[in-house]
Design a protein around this motif. Structure first.
Motif, short mmCIF file in Angstrom:
data_model
loop_
_atom_site.label_atom_id
_atom_site.label_comp_id
_atom_site.label_asym_id
_atom_site.label_seq_id
_atom_site.Cartn_x
_atom_site.Cartn_y
_atom_site.Cartn_z
N ALA A 61 0.83 -1.20 0.00
CA ALA A 61 0.00 0.00 0.00
C ALA A 61 0.87 1.25 0.00
N MET A 62 1.94 1.23 0.77
CA MET A 62 2.85 2.39 0.80
C MET A 62 3.53 2.55 -0.56
N TYR A 63 4.02 1.44 -1.10
CA TYR A 63 4.71 1.49 -2.40
C TYR A 63 3.78 2.02 -3.49
N LEU A 64 2.55 1.50 -3.54
CA LEU A 64 1.60 1.89 -4.57
C LEU A 64 1.13 3.33 -4.41
N TYR A 65 0.98 3.77 -3.18
CA TYR A 65 0.57 5.15 -2.93
C TYR A 65 1.57 6.12 -3.54
N HIS A 66 2.84 5.91 -3.24
CA HIS A 66 3.86 6.82 -3.75
C HIS A 66 4.02 6.70 -5.27
N ARG A 67 3.86 5.48 -5.77
CA ARG A 67 3.95 5.31 -7.22
C ARG A 67 2.80 6.03 -7.93
N SER A 68 1.59 5.98 -7.32
CA SER A 68 0.45 6.66 -7.93
C SER A 68 0.63 8.17 -7.95
N LYS A 69 1.49 8.68 -7.06
CA LYS A 69 1.77 10.11 -6.99
C LYS A 69 3.00 10.49 -7.81
N GLY A 70 3.63 9.48 -8.45
CA GLY A 70 4.85 9.76 -9.20
C GLY A 70 6.03 10.01 -8.29
N GLU A 71 5.95 9.50 -7.07
CA GLU A 71 7.01 9.71 -6.08
C GLU A 71 7.77 8.41 -5.84
N THR A 72 8.90 8.53 -5.21
CA THR A 72 9.68 7.35 -4.81
C THR A 72 9.61 7.19 -3.30
N VAL A 73 9.80 5.97 -2.84
CA VAL A 73 9.82 5.69 -1.41
C VAL A 73 11.14 4.99 -1.11
N SER A 74 11.74 5.35 0.01
CA SER A 74 13.05 4.79 0.32
C SER A 74 12.96 3.32 0.68
N LYS A 75 13.99 2.60 0.35
CA LYS A 75 14.06 1.18 0.65
C LYS A 75 13.98 0.94 2.16
N GLU A 76 14.65 1.77 2.92
CA GLU A 76 14.66 1.60 4.38
C GLU A 76 13.28 1.80 4.97
N LEU A 77 12.55 2.81 4.47
CA LEU A 77 11.21 3.08 4.98
C LEU A 77 10.27 1.91 4.67
N LEU A 78 10.35 1.40 3.45
CA LEU A 78 9.47 0.29 3.06
C LEU A 78 9.79 -0.96 3.87
N LYS A 79 11.07 -1.22 4.06
CA LYS A 79 11.49 -2.39 4.83
C LYS A 79 11.05 -2.28 6.28
N THR A 80 11.21 -1.08 6.85
CA THR A 80 10.79 -0.85 8.24
C THR A 80 9.28 -0.98 8.38
N THR A 81 8.54 -0.48 7.40
CA THR A 81 7.07 -0.56 7.42
C THR A 81 6.62 -2.01 7.42
N TYR A 82 7.26 -2.84 6.58
CA TYR A 82 6.93 -4.27 6.54
C TYR A 82 7.19 -4.92 7.90
N GLN A 83 8.34 -4.66 8.48
CA GLN A 83 8.72 -5.29 9.76
C GLN A 83 7.77 -4.86 10.88
N GLN A 84 7.43 -3.58 10.92
CA GLN A 84 6.54 -3.08 11.97
C GLN A 84 5.14 -3.67 11.81
N ALA A 85 4.67 -3.78 10.56
CA ALA A 85 3.34 -4.35 10.31
C ALA A 85 3.29 -5.81 10.73
N PHE A 86 4.36 -6.55 10.44
CA PHE A 86 4.43 -7.96 10.82
C PHE A 86 4.35 -8.10 12.33
N LYS A 87 5.13 -7.30 13.04
CA LYS A 87 5.15 -7.39 14.50
C LYS A 87 3.81 -6.97 15.10
#
Length: 398
Positions: A347-373
């Protein structure tokens, strides 16, 4: 794109989709069901409205007949995570709750007895409760006393709540010393009286926090539904709108992975359907390049861990005894948690892509880990509760 990512892309996007209806049916069996037992006018619909945040119109139009004496309301309607069974037949002479008991047995459920604090005449409720108790199929009981502010004198209010509550506990076989005991640091006393005064139109929710806390203790899935956090940005606000759908897919993945040999095929397919559904929400179309980028941003070890854990979990489920208990529970909780985390990161990746923006690898990785926990503990509790209820239901049928 290298051959490894192509294999993963094909794994999540098979040319011939496996039959997913059995997987979704398995999830339907385990969706928590809250059985509301109470007289007409006791406030059952108002309690549902307060718990779900739905409007009175949605609640009123959402009930569908499911037995001769009860109606069912699913929330959310399209991708349900919880059901409410509302008994309508209490005013009828010789109400027989047998069908309603069958409807609820074998599910992660709670029986919620709802009584208006100012009404001492509850014989129809108590008679139905005696039959339900004798069946031995319903394990969890909560008692909610509504419209408590209609009794303005505090002592009179306490006496009225005590009177109704004591009679329910006597029928259910719970000693006064138990239901009046204080909560411990580790667990709430779910037999305690829950007094509420709920007026959704005026945003008055007296006692709702206590009700939600006790419900979450009894049905872990509800803690995820009621866990509304403050949003720091637009992306988080947007995900909140999709969160229930992601939880539904996660629940379906977890339920299907409890079945030996099924999860190896259904879990990736369910996750693939979730990713495509999310993409549609953002007006984006996945392609192989996007998949490769998204997966690589989750970390080099993500795919290897994902595939190895999924495969090992399937093999473990075939170990006699252990595999059908601990192995299945571990696999189901893992698939639930990883599916939710993948959905959140996507959802984070697609949101930024729909806006023509990039998202950092670290932020996406951290978001995944936090959501899992954030869902792992609840997933484990829900799976264990499903197993216990299924076992109880099986033993009852013997």
């Amino acid at each position: 794109m290298n051959r490894f990512f192509k294999k993963v892309y094909d794994y999540i996007n098979p040319t011939v989709n496996p039959e997913l209806e059995p997987a979704f049916d398995e999830w339907q069996k385990h969706i928590p069901t809250l059985w509301l037992l109470g007289k007409t006018g006791a406030g059952k619909s108002t309690v549902i409205q307060a718990i779900t945040g739905s409007s009175a119109v949605e609640i009123g139009n959402g009930f569908q007949p499911c037995t001769r004496t009860a109606e069912i309301y699913q929330h959310p309607t399209d991708s349900p995570l919880v059901r409410f069974l509302d008994t309508r037949g209490l005013a009828e002479a010789n109400y027989d709750p047998a069908e309603d008991i069958t409807m609820c047995s074998g599910k992660s459920h709670a029986l919620i007895v709802i009584m208006k604090a100012e009404e001492p005449e509850q014989s129809s409720v108590l008679d139905a409760l005696k039959t339900i108790k004798r069946s031995g199929k319903i394990k969890h009981l909560l008692v909610v006393h509504t419209a408590i502010n209609s009794l303005t004198d505090s002592q009179e209010r306490e006496r009225a709540i005590f009177y109704n509550h004591q009679r329910v506990m006597e029928v259910w076989g719970i000693k006064e010393s138990v239901w009046q005991a204080n909560n411990t640091d580790e667990q709430l006393n779910t037999y305690q009286p829950i007094g509420v005064d709920l007026i959704p139109d005026d945003q008055q929710y007296i006692g709702l926090d206590t009700l939600n806390a006790v419900l979450s203790e009894t049905l872990p899935m509800l803690s995820l539904l009621s866990n509304k956090q403050a949003h720091s940005n637009r992306e988080e606000q947007n995900f909140e709108r999709l969160r229930k759908e992601v939880l539904w897919y996660a629940g379906a993945a977890g339920a299907s992975d409890a079945i030996p040999a099924i999860g190896l095929f259904t879990v990736p397919a369910i996750q693939g359907k979730m990713l495509h559904s999310l993409a549609n929400q953002y007006g984006v179309t996945w392609n192989k390049k996007d998949y490769a980028e998204f997966i690589s941003m989750l970390g080099s070890g993500f795919l290897l861990q994902y595939i190895s854990k999924l495969s090992v979990n399937q093999l473990v489920k075939f170990i006699p005894a252990y595999g059908q208990t601990v192995g299945s529970a571990t696999a189901a909780a893992m698939s639930f948690s990883s599916s939710y985390a993948i959905g959140r990161a996507a959802a984070m990746y697609l949101y930024h892509r729909s806006k023509g923006e990039t998202v950092s690898k670290e932020l996406l990785k951290t978001t995944y880990q936090q959501a899992f926990k954030s869902v792992k503990k609840v997933a484990e509790q829900q799976v264990n509760q499903n197993n216990l209820n299924s076992k109880d239901s099986h033993e009852t049928r013997k």
